[in-house]
Design an enzyme around this catalytic site. Structure first.
Site, mmCIF file in Angstrom:
data_model
loop_
_atom_site.group_PDB
_atom_site.id
_atom_site.type_symbol
_atom_site.label_atom_id
_atom_site.label_comp_id
_atom_site.label_asym_id
_atom_site.label_seq_id
_atom_site.Cartn_x
_atom_site.Cartn_y
_atom_site.Cartn_z
ATOM 1 N N TYR A 41 0.840 -1.188 0.000
ATOM 2 C CA TYR A 41 0.000 0.000 0.000
ATOM 3 C C TYR A 41 0.882 1.247 0.000
ATOM 4 O O TYR A 41 1.560 1.558 0.976
ATOM 5 C CB TYR A 41 -0.916 0.027 1.223
ATOM 6 N N GLY A 42 0.847 1.954 -1.110
ATOM 7 C CA GLY A 42 1.679 3.144 -1.241
ATOM 8 C C GLY A 42 3.154 2.821 -1.191
ATOM 9 O O GLY A 42 3.969 3.675 -0.807
#
Length: 333
Positions: A41-42
């Site tokens: 995530y990111g």
């Protein structure tokens, strides 16, 4: 774990850190305990943002779950021992913690024996780096293979499975959900709002634009506009809207409340861009759907079963095998 969990996929990508911390504060204030993230995530940003919040707030009752498998360090691969050990260590560093409460394998790895994955995770559990394990994005046979291997091999046994599950996609009910119920696994579904579709914000004849997930990328993942813009989707949305109006609630709250009513569902992952969006869905736990509501939603969203073998097995539940086949001893067919 709390009945609602906070998913953090948007942190550091669609949600800036200040808003992310505001969401985390609001979630905990509402009684939430389970926070879910992942190394992808990111590209690690979500874990870092969560880690800085944890260091500042010191919430001892918060449960942290993260995942590994899709972003292996150089020289590693998938769910191999080398990959998961290095990925877990990197996640712990970004989160600033000594251990995570749940470590998910983010998906099946056809290149790594499940025994190797389970052995690696068991060793990390003995070191105190993780408290329990789970799997995300697996088929029914894969989940059964994981559970059988864990139990017979003496490895740490998974306690949680995390699939996509919502009123627009109930496909896990064919194999994954029955397997999870049989094994006593907690189910923590992702995408309870079908990528925003179940909020009612998309139109049948107008492609999305602007600052929404599909407005920025109409072809995004399983919720892509052209994929979900079907008559089946609009039939479901019509019923969700009607139930929401009867209760003077939002469509999002109805969708989450329905999911909370499903067997085996322990905690529903909420993903929001803004604190306002989060506040709306947090109110889902106070909505009690009637039997009539559940029946209407179930009928509208029912995917149906393939005729074989599922239709045949369903028929068996209403009669004995011999009644179905005819004369005892006639085993043809």
């Amino acid at each position: 774990m709390s009945r609602l969990a906070l998913g953090t996929m948007t942190f550091g990508v669609e949600t800036p850190e200040a808003d992310a911390h505001a969401q985390l504060d609001a979630f905990v204030e509402a009684g939430g305990t389970l926070i879910d993230t992942a190394d992808v995530y990111g590209d690690g940003a979500s874990e870092r943002i969560l880690g800085r919040w944890l260091a500042d707030r010191r919430h001892d009752h918060v449960l942290v779950a993260t995942k590994g498998r899709f972003a292996p360090p150089p020289g590693s691969r998938g769910a191999s021992r080398r990959s998961l050990v290095r990925s877990l260590d990197a996640s712990l560093d970004r989160l600033g913690v000594d251990a995570v409460d749940v470590y998910f394998v983010h998906g099946w790895d056809e290149d790594t024996p499940v025994e190797e994955t389970l052995d690696a995770l068991s060793a990390e559990a003995r070191k105190g780096k993780l408290h329990s394990i789970g799997w995300s994005n697996v088929t029914g046979w894969q989940l059964a293979r994981i559970m059988t291997t864990a139990r017979l091999g003496g490895y740490v046994v998974p306690t949680v499975v995390q699939p996509q599950y919502n009123l627009l996609d109930r496909s896990i009910e064919v194999e994954v959900l029955p397997c999870a119920l049989e094994e006593g696994l907690a189910i923590t579904p992702w995408s309870p709002l079908g990528g925003g579709w179940l909020t009612g914000k998309y139109a049948r004849d107008e492609r999305p634009t602007g600052a929404t997930r599909l407005g920025e990328d109409p072809d995004r993942g399983v919720e892509a506009y052209d994929t979900r813009n079907t008559e089946a989707t609009w039939r479901v949305l019509e019923v969700v809207s009607a139930v929401a109006k009867r209760h003077d609630r939002t469509m999002a709250q109805v969708a989450v409340a329905w999911l909370l009513s499903r067997p085996g569902v322990a905690s529903v992952l909420l993903g929001a861009r803004t604190p306002v969006q989060l506040s709306d869905v947090l109110a889902s736990t106070s909505l009690s759907l009637t039997e009539a509501d559940l029946a209407a939603l179930g009928q509208a969203s029912a995917p149906g079963l393939p005729a074989y073998p599922y239709g045949m097995l369903e028929a068996f539940s209403a009669m004995t095998v011999w009644d179905h086949l005819g004369t005892a001893g006639d085993t043809a067919g």
